[in-house]
Write a protein that holds these residues in place. Structure first.
Motif, PDB file in Angstrom:
ATOM      1  N   SER A 131       0.766  -1.053   0.084  1.00 27.43           N
ATOM      2  CA  SER A 131       0.059   0.051  -0.054  1.00 27.43           C
ATOM      3  C   SER A 131       0.863   1.372   0.119  1.00 27.43           C
ATOM      4  CB  SER A 131      -0.903   0.007   1.240  1.00 27.43           C
ATOM      5  OG  SER A 131      -1.742   0.907   1.442  1.00 27.43           O
ATOM      6  N   GLY A 175       2.609   2.979   2.206  1.00 24.90           N
ATOM      7  CA  GLY A 175       3.872   2.887   2.843  1.00 24.90           C
ATOM      8  C   GLY A 175       5.029   1.768   2.068  1.00 24.90           C
ATOM      9  N   ALA A 212      -1.518  -8.290  -0.118  1.00 22.22           N
ATOM     10  CA  ALA A 212      -2.309  -9.496   0.301  1.00 22.22           C
ATOM     11  C   ALA A 212      -3.681  -8.949  -0.258  1.00 22.22           C
ATOM     12  CB  ALA A 212      -2.796  -9.433   1.827  1.00 22.22           C
ATOM     13  N   GLU A 213      -3.926  -7.813  -0.865  1.00 19.37           N
ATOM     14  CA  GLU A 213      -4.853  -7.188  -1.697  1.00 19.37           C
ATOM     15  C   GLU A 213      -5.138  -7.653  -3.243  1.00 19.37           C
ATOM     16  OE1 GLU A 213      -7.057  -3.858  -0.462  1.00 19.37           O
ATOM     17  OE2 GLU A 213      -5.069  -3.164   0.733  1.00 19.37           O
ATOM     18  N   ARG A 251      -5.916   5.214   0.410  1.00 17.56           N
ATOM     19  CA  ARG A 251      -7.235   5.155   1.221  1.00 17.56           C
ATOM     20  C   ARG A 251      -7.934   6.358   1.741  1.00 17.56           C
ATOM     21  NH1 ARG A 251      -6.608  -0.237   2.389  1.00 17.56           N
ATOM     22  NH2 ARG A 251      -4.171  -0.727   2.024  1.00 17.56           N
ATOM     23  N   PRO A 252      -7.455   7.387   1.860  1.00 17.76           N
ATOM     24  CA  PRO A 252      -8.115   8.769   2.018  1.00 17.76           C
ATOM     25  C   PRO A 252      -9.526   8.664   1.227  1.00 17.76           C
ATOM     26  CG  PRO A 252      -5.796   9.313   2.334  1.00 17.76           C
ATOM     27  CD  PRO A 252      -5.830   7.874   1.907  1.00 17.76           C
ATOM     28  N   LYS A 282     -14.547   8.943   1.555  1.00 17.50           N
ATOM     29  CA  LYS A 282     -14.900  10.436   0.714  1.00 17.50           C
ATOM     30  C   LYS A 282     -15.211  10.276  -0.451  1.00 17.50           C
ATOM     31  CE  LYS A 282     -11.038  12.600   3.395  1.00 17.50           C
ATOM     32  NZ  LYS A 282     -10.161  11.696   3.698  1.00 17.50           N
ATOM     33  N   ALA A 310       1.892 -12.765   3.683  1.00 19.83           N
ATOM     34  CA  ALA A 310       3.139 -13.198   4.547  1.00 19.83           C
ATOM     35  C   ALA A 310       2.424 -13.895   5.845  1.00 19.83           C
ATOM     36  CB  ALA A 310       3.840 -12.419   5.021  1.00 19.83           C
ATOM     37  N   ARG A 334     -11.556   0.052   5.630  1.00 21.93           N
ATOM     38  CA  ARG A 334     -10.271   0.055   5.451  1.00 21.93           C
ATOM     39  C   ARG A 334      -9.676  -0.242   3.945  1.00 21.93           C
ATOM     40  NH1 ARG A 334      -6.248   2.118   8.402  1.00 21.93           N
ATOM     41  NH2 ARG A 334      -4.267   1.776   7.419  1.00 21.93           N
ATOM     42  N   GLY A 359       5.167   3.274   7.961  1.00 17.44           N
ATOM     43  CA  GLY A 359       3.824   3.551   7.922  1.00 17.44           C
ATOM     44  C   GLY A 359       2.827   3.399   9.052  1.00 17.44           C
ATOM     45  N   ASP A 360       1.762   3.163   8.961  1.00 24.67           N
ATOM     46  CA  ASP A 360       0.951   2.979  10.277  1.00 24.67           C
ATOM     47  C   ASP A 360       1.395   1.989  11.240  1.00 24.67           C
ATOM     48  OD1 ASP A 360      -0.851   4.674   8.685  1.00 24.67           O
ATOM     49  OD2 ASP A 360      -2.447   3.397   8.752  1.00 24.67           O
ATOM     50  N   HIS A 403      -1.518   8.402   9.680  1.00 20.42           N
ATOM     51  CA  HIS A 403      -1.926   9.286   8.785  1.00 20.42           C
ATOM     52  C   HIS A 403      -0.894   9.206   7.498  1.00 20.42           C
ATOM     53  CE1 HIS A 403      -4.832  10.911  11.288  1.00 20.42           C
ATOM     54  NE2 HIS A 403      -4.043  11.189  12.293  1.00 20.42           N
ATOM     55  N   ARG A 404      -1.601   9.724   6.432  1.00 20.95           N
ATOM     56  CA  ARG A 404      -1.121   9.441   5.148  1.00 20.95           C
ATOM     57  C   ARG A 404       0.322   9.835   4.919  1.00 20.95           C
ATOM     58  NH1 ARG A 404       0.250  10.378   0.003  1.00 20.95           N
ATOM     59  NH2 ARG A 404      -0.698   9.481  -1.552  1.00 20.95           N
ATOM     60  N   TRP A 443      -5.238  15.684   7.380  1.00 22.32           N
ATOM     61  CA  TRP A 443      -6.204  16.255   7.199  1.00 22.32           C
ATOM     62  C   TRP A 443      -7.578  15.440   7.143  1.00 22.32           C
ATOM     63  CZ3 TRP A 443      -3.990  13.639   3.556  1.00 22.32           C
ATOM     64  CH2 TRP A 443      -4.674  13.130   2.570  1.00 22.32           C
TER      65      TRP A 443
HETATM   66  C1  LIG Z   1     -11.259   5.022   5.037  1.00 24.86           C
HETATM   67  C2  LIG Z   1      -9.829   5.805   5.248  1.00 24.86           C
HETATM   68  C3  LIG Z   1      -9.595   7.428   5.320  1.00 24.86           C
HETATM   69  C4  LIG Z   1      -8.302   7.834   5.565  1.00 24.86           C
HETATM   70  N1  LIG Z   1      -8.482   9.235   5.457  1.00 24.86           N
HETATM   71  C5  LIG Z   1      -7.116   9.760   5.615  1.00 24.86           C
HETATM   72  C6  LIG Z   1      -7.065  11.333   5.445  1.00 24.86           C
HETATM   73  O1  LIG Z   1      -8.003  12.053   5.123  1.00 24.86           O
HETATM   74  N2  LIG Z   1      -6.116  12.036   6.040  1.00 24.86           N
HETATM   75  C7  LIG Z   1      -4.703  11.185   6.314  1.00 24.86           C
HETATM   76  O2  LIG Z   1      -3.860  11.775   6.593  1.00 24.86           O
HETATM   77  N3  LIG Z   1      -4.863   9.847   6.478  1.00 24.86           N
HETATM   78  C8  LIG Z   1      -6.169   9.104   6.190  1.00 24.86           C
HETATM   79  N4  LIG Z   1      -6.006   7.850   6.339  1.00 24.86           N
HETATM   80  C9  LIG Z   1      -5.128   6.903   6.850  1.00 24.86           C
HETATM   81  C10 LIG Z   1      -3.909   6.534   5.570  1.00 24.86           C
HETATM   82  O3  LIG Z   1      -4.775   5.905   4.703  1.00 24.86           O
HETATM   83  C11 LIG Z   1      -3.213   5.496   6.309  1.00 24.86           C
HETATM   84  O4  LIG Z   1      -1.979   6.298   7.059  1.00 24.86           O
HETATM   85  C12 LIG Z   1      -2.208   4.933   5.284  1.00 24.86           C
HETATM   86  O5  LIG Z   1      -2.921   3.933   4.406  1.00 24.86           O
HETATM   87  C13 LIG Z   1      -0.962   4.049   5.751  1.00 24.86           C
HETATM   88  O6  LIG Z   1      -0.254   3.052   4.785  1.00 24.86           O
HETATM   89  P1  LIG Z   1       0.351   2.232   5.018  1.00 24.86           P
HETATM   90  O7  LIG Z   1       1.146   1.502   3.865  1.00 24.86           O
HETATM   91  O8  LIG Z   1       1.366   2.222   6.286  1.00 24.86           O
HETATM   92  O9  LIG Z   1      -0.743   0.913   5.574  1.00 24.86           O
HETATM   93  P2  LIG Z   1      -1.931   0.330   5.072  1.00 24.86           P
HETATM   94  O10 LIG Z   1      -2.406   1.461   3.904  1.00 24.86           O
HETATM   95  O11 LIG Z   1      -2.738  -0.251   5.886  1.00 24.86           O
HETATM   96  O12 LIG Z   1      -1.608  -0.908   3.906  1.00 24.86           O
HETATM   97  C14 LIG Z   1      -0.855  -2.187   4.652  1.00 24.86           C
HETATM   98  C15 LIG Z   1      -1.146  -3.101   3.390  1.00 24.86           C
HETATM   99  O13 LIG Z   1      -0.658  -4.238   3.746  1.00 24.86           O
HETATM  100  C16 LIG Z   1      -1.278  -5.728   3.336  1.00 24.86           C
HETATM  101  N5  LIG Z   1      -1.039  -6.455   4.468  1.00 24.86           N
HETATM  102  C17 LIG Z   1      -1.494  -6.610   5.596  1.00 24.86           C
HETATM  103  N6  LIG Z   1      -0.981  -7.630   6.188  1.00 24.86           N
HETATM  104  C18 LIG Z   1      -0.248  -8.289   5.136  1.00 24.86           C
HETATM  105  C19 LIG Z   1       0.410  -9.585   5.071  1.00 24.86           C
HETATM  106  N7  LIG Z   1       0.473 -10.369   5.949  1.00 24.86           N
HETATM  107  N8  LIG Z   1       0.952 -10.089   3.940  1.00 24.86           N
HETATM  108  C20 LIG Z   1       0.956  -9.206   2.683  1.00 24.86           C
HETATM  109  N9  LIG Z   1       0.227  -7.997   2.725  1.00 24.86           N
HETATM  110  C21 LIG Z   1      -0.422  -7.657   3.836  1.00 24.86           C
HETATM  111  C22 LIG Z   1      -2.816  -4.890   3.572  1.00 24.86           C
HETATM  112  O14 LIG Z   1      -3.488  -5.891   2.690  1.00 24.86           O
HETATM  113  C23 LIG Z   1      -2.709  -3.636   3.129  1.00 24.86           C
HETATM  114  O15 LIG Z   1      -2.624  -3.366   1.538  1.00 24.86           O
HETATM  115  C24 LIG Z   1      -7.271   7.085   5.790  1.00 24.86           C
HETATM  116  C25 LIG Z   1      -7.498   5.693   6.219  1.00 24.86           C
HETATM  117  C26 LIG Z   1      -8.627   5.152   5.798  1.00 24.86           C
HETATM  118  C27 LIG Z   1      -8.726   3.439   6.085  1.00 24.86           C
END
Ligand SMILES: Cc1cc2nc3c(=O)[nH]c(=O)nc-3n(C[C@H](O)[C@H](O)[C@H](O)COP(=O)(O)OP(=O)(O)OC[C@H]3O[C@@H](n4cnc5c(N)ncnc54)[C@H](O)[C@@H]3O)c2cc1C
Ligand code: SF4
Lengths: 65, 414
Positions: free
Chosen positions: B13, B15, B37-38, B45-46, B50, B83, B130, B277-278, B295-296, B327
């Protein structure tokens, strides 16, 4: 290189302006991005790339032309 | 350090993909493999709560730009692969289908998974938001004009409430606090958001805990049970109860896990293992505290920091010390926050008026400006960012209005 922005993606963060103040500004009313120089010279390409990377909304793109 | 030959990133995703992209931008020419995984190409995701939920954007518009450049960037993407285990001693990640992937450097980017109420997963009509599939399923439900109850008035809950209400859906929000967005942003923003939603016809049951969900004989949700014994009728329920770091696949690996993957200031969790990331819980050397940001902007910024630290010689690594930005869009309102807003900070409104839903406030901790928070003031925010970290009062006490009643400084007259 051409700078393309998508207004309905922009969240008005101003982070592009901080990264490249000579290339971007924000609208007074809602803070949406304004491009000051759509076809920046090669000396500014690094600054544009920084702004693209900084943009939290993936609202800035670069096109060949 | 010798440059790794093979970098494996788990989680495709924002990160994970941003880390892969940053590695290439920094000139890395070894193998980069992203495992996700997806079933979709990496997306943002934001927009899910919206524009995608509202139906004003095609899901394609939420795709991350770099997802279209994987070939050009020479990034290998394994989709629909999960994984399930990690063996750091052998430098191997185990996938659900049995395959074992070797790495020299591993990046953990598996984000969060939403919290459910016990037993709620099996019921029809109960949603979380999510993933893209979650958002599309909820959109389908909203088209039927249900009575919707949103459990939890955090960012995602409030954005879903606003989007649903804008589609004409009857919405009730339940939250245990006195106002939505309780916690970090505090009551000033929370009360303004409460007024905003009420003006648009969203109903609230505040100060209320949910004790369970009611279902009919077909296992479809029909109501939300509150701790005071009352029931809110519902045809659909969205759970906005927060999320849990996706760390279960690291069990037994020895990688330190607590609230997320526990990293040092360079975002490393173990030799050759980083998190981004998160899910990343890192040591912020500015504050001396552990931080985890959902946050994003953090995910994309931390990705660049991690990519650089992977490629840097050990003594040239750089501590990750961001100024976070977030935001949220709800109805015609945009909320923004730069810095580290937290509970218990004093809130000084320095421009505009919260009642008019257009204002900028400085959040202070023992006098030090920790965050700049604003509503519908996007352009004005930048001029206050210079105050972050300072203890001076940039506007002078006569113009600053202290609005946190818990503040020991008392009210300053306008
Ligand atoms: C509905 C929604 C609205 C949002 N709106 C805002 C906003 O307005 N402003 C803002 O700042 N932030 C917002 N965010 C937060 C922002 O989207 C996240 O901070 C960001 O997506 C973090 O990215 P990431 O890559 O760390 O994690 P994620 O986006 O959670 O990605 C993790 C990925 O890892 C995959 N995964 C998990 N486990 C495994 C595994 N074992 N093997 C393989 N793959 C795996 C998942 O399927 C997923 O695709 C929002 C989030 C959501 C859900
Ligand atoms: S950085 Fe992106 S979101 Fe922020 S103002 Fe610029 S274009 Fe808009």
């Amino acid at each position: 290189m051409r700078v393309i922005t998508e207004e309905d993606k922009c969240c008005g963060s101003g982070l592009c302006v901080i990264a490249a103040p000579e290339l971007f500004d924000q609208r007074d009313s809602d803070g949406v991005v304004v491009v000051l120089d759509e076809t920046p010279g090669a000396d500014r390409h690094d600054a544009v790339r920084k702004a693209v990377a900084a943009c939290p909304a993936a609202a800035i793109r670069l096109a060949r032309q | 350090m010798t440059t790794p030959h093979r970098i494996l990133i788990i989680g495709a995703s924002l990160g994970g993909l941003s880390t892969a992209e940053a590695l290439r931008r920094e000139g890395y020419d070894g193998t980069v493999t992203l495992v996700g995984a997806e079933p979709h190409l990496p997306y943002d995701r934001p927009p899910l709560s919206k524009q995608v939920l509202a139906g004003t954007w095609d899901p394609d518009r939420a795709q991350l730009p770099a997802a279209a450049q994987l070939d050009g960037l020479d990034i290998e993407l394994l989709m629909k692969q999960e994984a399930v285990g990690l063996r750091p001693a052998e430098r191997v990640v185990q996938l659900r289908d049995g395959e074992r992937l070797r790495y020299d450097t591993l990046v953990i980017a598996t984000g969060l998974r939403p919290r459910w109420l016990p037993g709620s997963r099996q019921l029809d009509g109960v949603h979380v938001v999510r993933t893209l599939d979650d958002a599309l399923a909820l959109r389908q439900t909203l088209r039927q004009g249900p009575r919707l109850v949103v459990v939890g008035g955090g960012f995602i809950g409030m954005e879903v409430a606003a989007t649903a209400r804008s589609l004409g859906v009857e919405v009730t929000v339940v939250d245990p606090h006195a106002h939505p967005l309780a916690g970090r942003l505090g009551g000033v923003v929370g009360d303004a958001v409460l007024g905003l939603h009420r003006d648009h016809g969203v109903r609230f049951r505040l100060g209320q805990r949910v004790s369970g969900l009611a279902a009919d004989g077909n296992r479809s949700v029909v109501g939300v049970l509150l701790a005071d014994g009352s029931v809110i009728d519902a045809d659909a329920v969205v759970l906005g109860l927060g999320s849990i770091p996706t760390t279960q696949w690291l069990k037994g690996s020895g990688v330190p896990v607590g609230d997320g993957v526990l990293c040092d200031q360079y975002c490393a969790a173990a030799p050759g293992i980083y998190a981004v990331g998160d899910i990343a819980n890192w040591l912020d050397v500015h504050s001396g505290r552990r931080r985890r940001v959902e946050h994003r902007t953090n995910a994309s910024e931390q990705a660049v920091a991690v990519a650089r630290n992977i490629l840097a010689d050990h003594d040239k690594q750089t501590a990750y010390t961001p100024t976070p930005y977030l935001w949220s869009d709800q109805f015609d309102c945009r909320i923004q926050c730069y810095g580290w807003a937290d509970e218990g900070q004093e809130v000084h409104v320095v421009e505009g008026d919260p009642a008019g839903r257009k204002f900028i406030a400085l959040h202070r901790d023992h006098g030090r400006v920790m965050a700049v928070v604003g509503m519908n003031s996007a352009r004005g925010m930048r001029s206050h960012l210079g105050a972050l970290g300072s203890t001076a009062d940039p506007v002078g006490p006569s113009r600053a209005q202290v609005v946190n009643p818990a503040s020991t400084r008392g009210q300053t007259a306008d």
